[in-house]
Design an enzyme around this catalytic site. Structure first.
Site, PDB file in Angstrom:
ATOM      1  N   ARG A   1       0.815  -1.208   0.000  1.00  0.00           N
ATOM      2  CA  ARG A   1       0.000   0.000   0.000  1.00  0.00           C
ATOM      3  C   ARG A   1       0.853   1.263   0.000  1.00  0.00           C
ATOM      4  NH1 ARG A   1      -2.481  -0.034   4.722  1.00  0.00           N
ATOM      5  NH2 ARG A   1      -1.847   2.049   5.282  1.00  0.00           N
TER       6      ARG A   1
ATOM      7  N   TYR B   1     -15.170  15.272 -17.402  1.00  0.00           N
ATOM      8  CA  TYR B   1     -15.610  13.864 -17.409  1.00  0.00           C
ATOM      9  C   TYR B   1     -16.836  13.671 -16.506  1.00  0.00           C
ATOM     10  CZ  TYR B   1     -15.458   8.871 -16.376  1.00  0.00           C
ATOM     11  OH  TYR B   1     -15.788   7.557 -16.186  1.00  0.00           O
TER      12      TYR B   1
ATOM     13  N   ASP C   1      -6.532  16.947 -16.159  1.00  0.00           N
ATOM     14  CA  ASP C   1      -6.835  15.580 -16.585  1.00  0.00           C
ATOM     15  C   ASP C   1      -6.323  15.447 -18.024  1.00  0.00           C
ATOM     16  OD1 ASP C   1      -8.002  13.213 -17.519  1.00  0.00           O
ATOM     17  OD2 ASP C   1      -9.727  13.411 -16.175  1.00  0.00           O
TER      18      ASP C   1
ATOM     19  N   LYS D   1      -7.420   3.948 -20.103  1.00  0.00           N
ATOM     20  CA  LYS D   1      -7.612   4.351 -21.484  1.00  0.00           C
ATOM     21  C   LYS D   1      -6.344   4.083 -22.312  1.00  0.00           C
ATOM     22  CE  LYS D   1     -11.435   5.614 -19.566  1.00  0.00           C
ATOM     23  NZ  LYS D   1     -11.761   6.948 -19.112  1.00  0.00           N
TER      24      LYS D   1
END
Ligand SMILES: *Cc1c(COP(=O)(O)O)cnc(C)c1O
Length: 378
Positions: free
Chosen positions: A43, A97, A168, A193
């Site tokens: 983590r 988005y 972004d 993507k």
């Protein structure tokens, strides 16, 4: 080193035990202390597969450090958590988005975080800045409107006010658009993507301009645990190795398709940053080295015509995703932006007949033939 070579080589850890050219997958969740200074716990995000991806992305953005997340939304929400507290205010580009938009409108009030949705012009952004503004978030090209934001101009405003500017950069990736070099503080990605490119994983990344910004995000990551797994990191690394050829070919295909649609009698409008008809074509050329592989167009006949086209298209898959090597087609009103209020959709320009294309790696002639055949049924 050129960006194409960086895509192939940077970060990769060869398998020292066999000479294998790929990084092995390191699935351990426990690591013995080999070095007291290096406390490895997954983590905390320093296992070899994740480091390999981060090094590739940092090379492409010319950045010092970055963080991987379990999804693009985990990356975006972590940026919000890292920089916004109760009583703060954020300036956010209006056409952003759908998932980001939904998160802000659904949850910011609950945390008493103020926000202003603004047009993507620098003057609108400067006008919206308040004394308690702690984050400016933009997205360019925007999903799905393909409006562009002048990253250098907005970053200048942000710097003058001492506010971090997060961009972004999912649609163009640093292969085409280096937002940190343009002055932004954080480059945010859905690796789902183009970085992956094969429809195989869900992931996110943030690459930061300074170690201080990166440390703030790392703290959030440790607290929320939205880490990318070694298996996903392995596939993401494989994806980025071919990013250059995919981006070049997919955007070349997109250019041909946009030109075809521009001449079609059943098409009302076509929007692609590479066309001279795009209102911000000059900005596209100035701030990016490629135009990307996303297009939208409007079929004459609105909602009915849009549905008819979707029902009759072959080769193109109806899917919400984008950026993969398979070509995908989306109808935002019934798919990605179904959660956004109709009035808000109208305001950002998502009309009922709008169709979004994510152009893939197939032959452009085949893709055009499939569109031609489907448009003939409208
Ligand atoms: C898909 C997408 C996201 C969200 O990414 P996920 O990996 O699906 O969480 C964020 N921004 C843009 C521009 C996107 O296209």
């Amino acid at each position: 080193m050129q960006k194409t070579t960086q895509c192939v080589h940077t970060g990769t850890r060869k398998d020292k035990s066999t000479g294998g050219l790929n990084s092995p997958i390191y699935p351990s969740s426990s690591f013995e202390y080999l070095d007291a200074a290096e406390n490895i716990y997954p983590r905390y995000y320093n296992t070899p597969n994740q480091r390999a991806v981060v090094e590739k992305l940092c090379a492409l953005e010319a950045a010092e450090d970055g963080i991987l997340f379990s999804s693009g939304m985990a990356a975006i929400s972590s940026v919000m958590i890292a920089f916004l507290s109760s009583g703060d205010h954020a300036v956010i580009q209006r056409d952003i988005y759908g998932g980001t938009h939904h998160f802000i409108t659904a949850d910011f009030d609950r945390f008493r975080i103020g926000y202003s949705f603004v047009a993507n012009r620098p003057e609108d952004i400067v006008a919206a800045v308040r004394p308690n503004t702690k984050l400016i978030l933009t997205e360019t090209p925007a999903n799905p409107t393909l409006k562009l934001t002048d990253v250098a101009a907005v970053s200048k405003i942000a710097r003058a006010h001492g506010i971090p500017h997060a961009v972004d950069n999912t649609f163009l990736t640093p292969y085409f658009q280096k937002v940190l070099a343009l002055g932004a503080d954080l480059s945010v990605h859905s690796t789902t993507k183009y970085f992956d490119g094969h429809n195989a994983t869900v992931g996110g990344a943030v690459v930061a301009a300074t170690q201080e910004l990166d440390d703030k995000l790392r703290f959030v990551l440790n607290a929320t645990g939205t880490i990318m797994s070694p298996q996903v990191a392995f596939l993401t690394l494989q994806g980025v190795k071919t990013l250059s050829v995919r981006m070049d070919r997919q955007s070349a295909n997109a250019m041909q398709i946009a030109e075809f649609l521009g001449k079609h009698s059943k098409v009302q409008t076509v929007c692609y940053p590479g066309l001279a008809s795009h209102p911000q074509h000059a900005l596209a050329k100035r701030q990016a080295s490629g135009f990307g592989a996303m297009i939208w167009f409007e079929v004459k006949g609105g909602l009915q015509a849009g549905k008819q086209l979707m029902d009759n298209i072959e080769l193109w898959s109806l899917a919400e995703n984008l950026g993969s090597l398979e070509s995908l087609i989306t109808h935002p009103v019934t798919m990605t932006h179904a959660d956004v209020e109709p009035a808000e959709r109208k305001r950002v320009g998502i009309t009922d007949g709008l169709v979004r294309l994510s152009v893939g790696l197939e032959d452009a002639e085949d893709l055009i033939a499939a569109l031609e055949q489907a448009l003939a049924t409208v």
